[in-house]
Design a protein around this motif. Sequence first.
Motif, PDB file in Angstrom:
ATOM      1  N   ILE A 172       3.552  -3.972  47.668  1.00 25.47           N
ATOM      2  CA  ILE A 172       3.266  -5.027  46.692  1.00 25.47           C
ATOM      3  C   ILE A 172       1.773  -5.373  46.732  1.00 25.47           C
ATOM      4  CG2 ILE A 172       3.693  -7.454  46.122  1.00 25.47           C
ATOM      5  CD1 ILE A 172       6.595  -6.953  47.226  1.00 25.47           C
ATOM      6  N   GLU A 173       1.221  -5.462  47.924  1.00 18.81           N
ATOM      7  CA  GLU A 173      -0.210  -5.756  48.061  1.00 18.81           C
ATOM      8  C   GLU A 173      -1.068  -4.633  47.486  1.00 18.81           C
ATOM      9  OE1 GLU A 173      -0.645  -6.567  52.260  1.00 18.81           O
ATOM     10  OE2 GLU A 173      -0.555  -8.719  51.877  1.00 18.81           O
ATOM     11  N   ALA A 191      -1.047  -5.135  43.911  1.00 16.30           N
ATOM     12  CA  ALA A 191      -1.832  -6.320  43.549  1.00 16.30           C
ATOM     13  C   ALA A 191      -3.331  -6.039  43.610  1.00 16.30           C
ATOM     14  CB  ALA A 191      -1.472  -7.485  44.472  1.00 16.30           C
ATOM     15  N   GLN A 220       0.161   1.257  40.543  1.00 18.30           N
ATOM     16  CA  GLN A 220       0.666   0.582  39.357  1.00 18.30           C
ATOM     17  C   GLN A 220       2.187   0.637  39.382  1.00 18.30           C
ATOM     18  OE1 GLN A 220      -0.651   2.207  35.642  1.00 18.30           O
ATOM     19  NE2 GLN A 220       0.397   0.655  34.445  1.00 18.30           N
ATOM     20  N   ASP A 221       2.805  -0.486  39.131  1.00 19.76           N
ATOM     21  CA  ASP A 221       4.258  -0.600  39.052  1.00 19.76           C
ATOM     22  C   ASP A 221       4.662  -0.149  37.650  1.00 19.76           C
ATOM     23  OD1 ASP A 221       6.919  -1.328  39.142  1.00 19.76           O
ATOM     24  OD2 ASP A 221       6.543  -3.386  39.779  1.00 19.76           O
ATOM     25  N   TYR A 260       6.225   3.213  41.743  1.00 17.25           N
ATOM     26  CA  TYR A 260       4.762   3.097  41.761  1.00 17.25           C
ATOM     27  C   TYR A 260       4.106   4.453  41.530  1.00 17.25           C
ATOM     28  CZ  TYR A 260       5.475  -1.429  44.062  1.00 17.25           C
ATOM     29  OH  TYR A 260       5.856  -2.707  44.370  1.00 17.25           O
TER      30      TYR A 260
END
Length: 110
Positions: free
Chosen positions: A50-51, A54, A59-60, A80
């Motif tokens: 997640i970090e 962020a 990229q999600d 991702y």
Amino acid sequence: MAKRPFKFRLLELCTDEEPHWNNDLVNQVAKEYGAENNKFMKETLNFDLIELAAFGFLQDIEQKVDDEGVWLKGALLHKYVITDYGKARAQDACLGPDIGLKKKREAGEI
């Protein structure tokens, strides 16, 4: 041989430029570090992903609910892919030296 920091290893796994589900990345790294059954470690690795997203390294690109229980039944799974910024930072850290070469070979550019 010393192991890389978790975020480095997660980013390195993504340098193949293929999309990866978070549970696959987490399970692979947890296994490499001898923590296959350590739920806290897996949650920490998931937070590291997640970090990385962020920060703009990943990229999600897709999400789905874990109906099958491959991660945690009812939880959200994320797919991702590495970004151009992530590729550049990976190269700066000497991770995945063949970034982009696979696609260039396939396109006949090299």
